[in-house]
Scaffold this active site. Structure first.
Site, mmCIF file in Angstrom:
data_model
loop_
_atom_site.group_PDB
_atom_site.id
_atom_site.type_symbol
_atom_site.label_atom_id
_atom_site.label_comp_id
_atom_site.label_asym_id
_atom_site.label_seq_id
_atom_site.Cartn_x
_atom_site.Cartn_y
_atom_site.Cartn_z
ATOM 1 N N HIS A 182 -14.561 8.420 4.183
ATOM 2 C CA HIS A 182 -15.536 7.540 3.519
ATOM 3 C C HIS A 182 -16.511 8.428 2.735
ATOM 4 O O HIS A 182 -16.238 8.807 1.605
ATOM 5 C CB HIS A 182 -16.217 6.677 4.583
ATOM 6 C CG HIS A 182 -17.077 5.570 4.066
ATOM 7 N ND1 HIS A 182 -17.236 5.298 2.734
ATOM 8 C CD2 HIS A 182 -17.842 4.640 4.716
ATOM 9 C CE1 HIS A 182 -18.048 4.268 2.590
ATOM 10 N NE2 HIS A 182 -18.433 3.852 3.776
ATOM 11 N N HIS B 152 -8.875 5.673 -5.945
ATOM 12 C CA HIS B 152 -9.831 4.836 -5.230
ATOM 13 C C HIS B 152 -9.110 3.644 -4.624
ATOM 14 O O HIS B 152 -8.179 3.113 -5.210
ATOM 15 C CB HIS B 152 -10.934 4.357 -6.183
ATOM 16 C CG HIS B 152 -12.136 3.847 -5.460
ATOM 17 N ND1 HIS B 152 -12.240 2.560 -5.004
ATOM 18 C CD2 HIS B 152 -13.277 4.473 -5.093
ATOM 19 C CE1 HIS B 152 -13.407 2.414 -4.395
ATOM 20 N NE2 HIS B 152 -14.056 3.544 -4.441
ATOM 21 N N ASP C 296 -17.209 10.766 -6.765
ATOM 22 C CA ASP C 296 -17.491 11.961 -5.965
ATOM 23 C C ASP C 296 -17.176 13.260 -6.695
ATOM 24 O O ASP C 296 -17.804 14.283 -6.423
ATOM 25 C CB ASP C 296 -16.682 11.904 -4.657
ATOM 26 C CG ASP C 296 -17.145 10.781 -3.753
ATOM 27 O OD1 ASP C 296 -18.365 10.617 -3.613
ATOM 28 O OD2 ASP C 296 -16.287 10.062 -3.205
#
Lengths: 371, 371
Positions: free
Chosen positions: B218, B257, B308
């Protein structure tokens, strides 16, 4: 979304080999063993071992397990300092939540190979945390939590009250810990699994479980049952006044269940213990009061008492302050939580549901000076 | 259970008006506003207000909100003591998890009427907790966390690094906080909602959210992206060695994703900021290294970079230690979590799914001496 799926009611969120709840509306089995047989014949340590390791221990395994848990009762100095900083009027569930999280900084689970150690450590240490904080804030004592009591039940009552319990109290606590140990995908266990599914550490999962159990719709019903029964001096008064409460449509806690449809199989067990302890107890009338309310609820509403209802009087007869009832649930349920965390890790997929969107359609941003 | 429903993928676990993710495979809207417009024109405080209160603030409301958050930056003495007891090598997510839980004992949410206060308090206090602990364990300083920086982004960089940031760094952090603020029913937010649905307090819910975000499936992908890019001195080297990693079927973090199918709309935004900051940065080559890896992943695997990936270099250019990347996610996402907790409370039903049982059938208990 359909209203029926709200709260995921009836939707399978995963698989488990740990427990079945409510088959035929009234049964509970831990890894295939009925709760009635476990509560009559097993010790809590045997049940903890069964839940965590999948099978009942033999006598050599059980002896080693009891010794391991005994050795894990101590609290590091930094954790004791933290507990001493938690105010006396704090919800005791917040104490365990913080203590669990803090222990995770002092003795982190660096690798999942340590998961059994962490589970055993928390199982052994939660009673120590609870008793250390409770005795410190109520009497200023810094108690020694490393007792030589063999059972966790005995250790718990000894450290909480300061006196070694009699065997009837000790065994009643032992049975209560068995009854509260595991209950499939209830909300706190489901939190543990959602957390575990990101591959987070066990302290994080169990800290989340404690926070979830804290909610009044989950843990805490036994505390509310206590608040109810201690209002009455006699069974007759309880009958009259609870009947009036029902007339006013007030909620009576400790009755009915989301999963059991016929009866809660744990109720008869803890009721028997409450009756037995009432024989030598102060406030013994609380057993008769409880029975009167149970009968009335059956007659008037067709509702059965669940585990929480007679747990209230049983705990009270053992001298446990009401505010500590839900934390005792943690001391037991940590076994079920840890078993589910291990199981989730063993066949993992991130738990990431969807949502039905009910908000505004796309709208253009308006600069602040034009609002 | 069907394998497709494992992890509740595609199953609606509730309704939300806060956010849509991945409509047309590539978009993100907070309460109807596109992430591109918010990141270009809004401040993080505006976005926090939007998420928590449903509408963008006018200038009077925004001014009051900024002042309220400024006044909530201080840490009680007992919390500072707890932070000082957390070892230097602790996972910084465990620091925030413990700090959040401890603050809940010192300033409990006694009533849901206090929920907005608690949300604002945690939003204002998380940067303080993180910086106080980080500076204490790295340099022994007990810093003053009550700065006069107007923005949370400025406060964060100021307290973490000890120096007031330049405007480019401050605004990059501001935008990063906007991008990380909310993402519908992701795992940590779902934990918050499962906890909230028992009517537990907000500290419990957010403590659970932190523990869930801690998991490597996560949060934490930006830390792993950083560990990758800092291995390379040039774009060419990165291309060659990542190609070899792909040949060896090694996992490259920061790509693809679960919900976005076409692209992550946040990627272009943070990439632009990483490029801009690289102009004046030490290790400026990390931008070119990141670009080379992004291009290679597109060509070789058809995978897009997610938020990210460039967050790693952008944070690095701002002087933030890699271990603090995921805690910064908390400092932002607490807004989304709190918004979901409020929403869950507003139309609540206990979240209690079912499970498919795969364990042993009923088996009789065998006394220990017969095992």
């Amino acid at each position: 979304m359909s209203d029926s799926s709200k709260g995921l009611r009836g939707i399978e969120a995963g698989s488990t080999a740990i427990c079945t709840v409510g088959a035929e509306g009234n049964s509970l089995h831990y890894r295939g063993y009925s709760i009635e047989e476990l509560a009559a014949q097993a010790t809590f340590e045997e049940v903890a071992y069964l839940l965590l390791y999948g099978e009942l221990p033999d006598s050599t395994q059980l002896k080693a397990y009891i010794e391991r848990l005994q050795q894990l009762r101590g609290l590091p100095a930094a954790l004791r300092t933290v507990l001493e900083k938690i105010p006396a009027d704090t919800h005791p569930m917040d104490v365990l939540r913080t203590g669990c999280s803090m222990l995770g900084t002092l003795e982190p689970e660096e690798d999942f190979a340590q998961q059994d150690f962490v589970a055993d450590r928390l199982l052994a240490a939660f009673p120590s945390m609870l008793a250390y904080w409770h005795r410190f804030v109520t009497s200023g004592q810094r108690i020694d939590v490393e007792t030589d009591d063999e059972s966790l039940a005995g250790h718990l009552l000894h450290t909480l009250t300061g006196a070694r319990p009699g065997e009837d109290h000790r065994r009643c606590m032992d049975v209560s810990l068995i009854l509260y140990a595991e209950h499939e995908f209830n909300a706190s266990t489901f939190t543990c699994r959602v957390c575990a599914a990101t591959l987070s550490d066990m302290y994080s999962c169990i800290t989340g479980g404690i926070g979830t159990l804290r909610g009044p719709l989950h843990g805490g019903a036994n505390e509310e049952a206590m608040a109810l029964i201690e209002r009455f001096d006699t069974a007759e008064q309880a009958r009259t006044e609870v009947a009036a409460m029902l007339q006013r449509k007030e909620k009576i806690m400790g009755f009915g269940h989301a999963v059991y449809k016929v009866r809660d199989p744990r109720n008869a067990i803890i009721r028997g213990w409450s009756k037995q302890l009432s024989a030598d107890a102060d406030n013994a009338h609380l057993y008769a009061v409880s029975e009167a309310i149970e009968n009335l609820m059956k007659e008037e509403k067709g509702l059965f008492a669940n585990l929480d209802f007679y747990s209230a009087s049983a705990y009270h007869f053992m001298g446990i302050p009401t505010a500590l009832f839900t934390p005792l649930f943690v001391c037991s349920r940590v076994t079920g939580w840890a078993a589910h965390i291990k199981e989730q890790r063993g066949d993992n997929k991130l738990i990431r549901p969807g949502a039905a969107y009910t908000g505004p359609d796309h709208r253009p941003y308006v600069p602040i000076n034009n609002r």
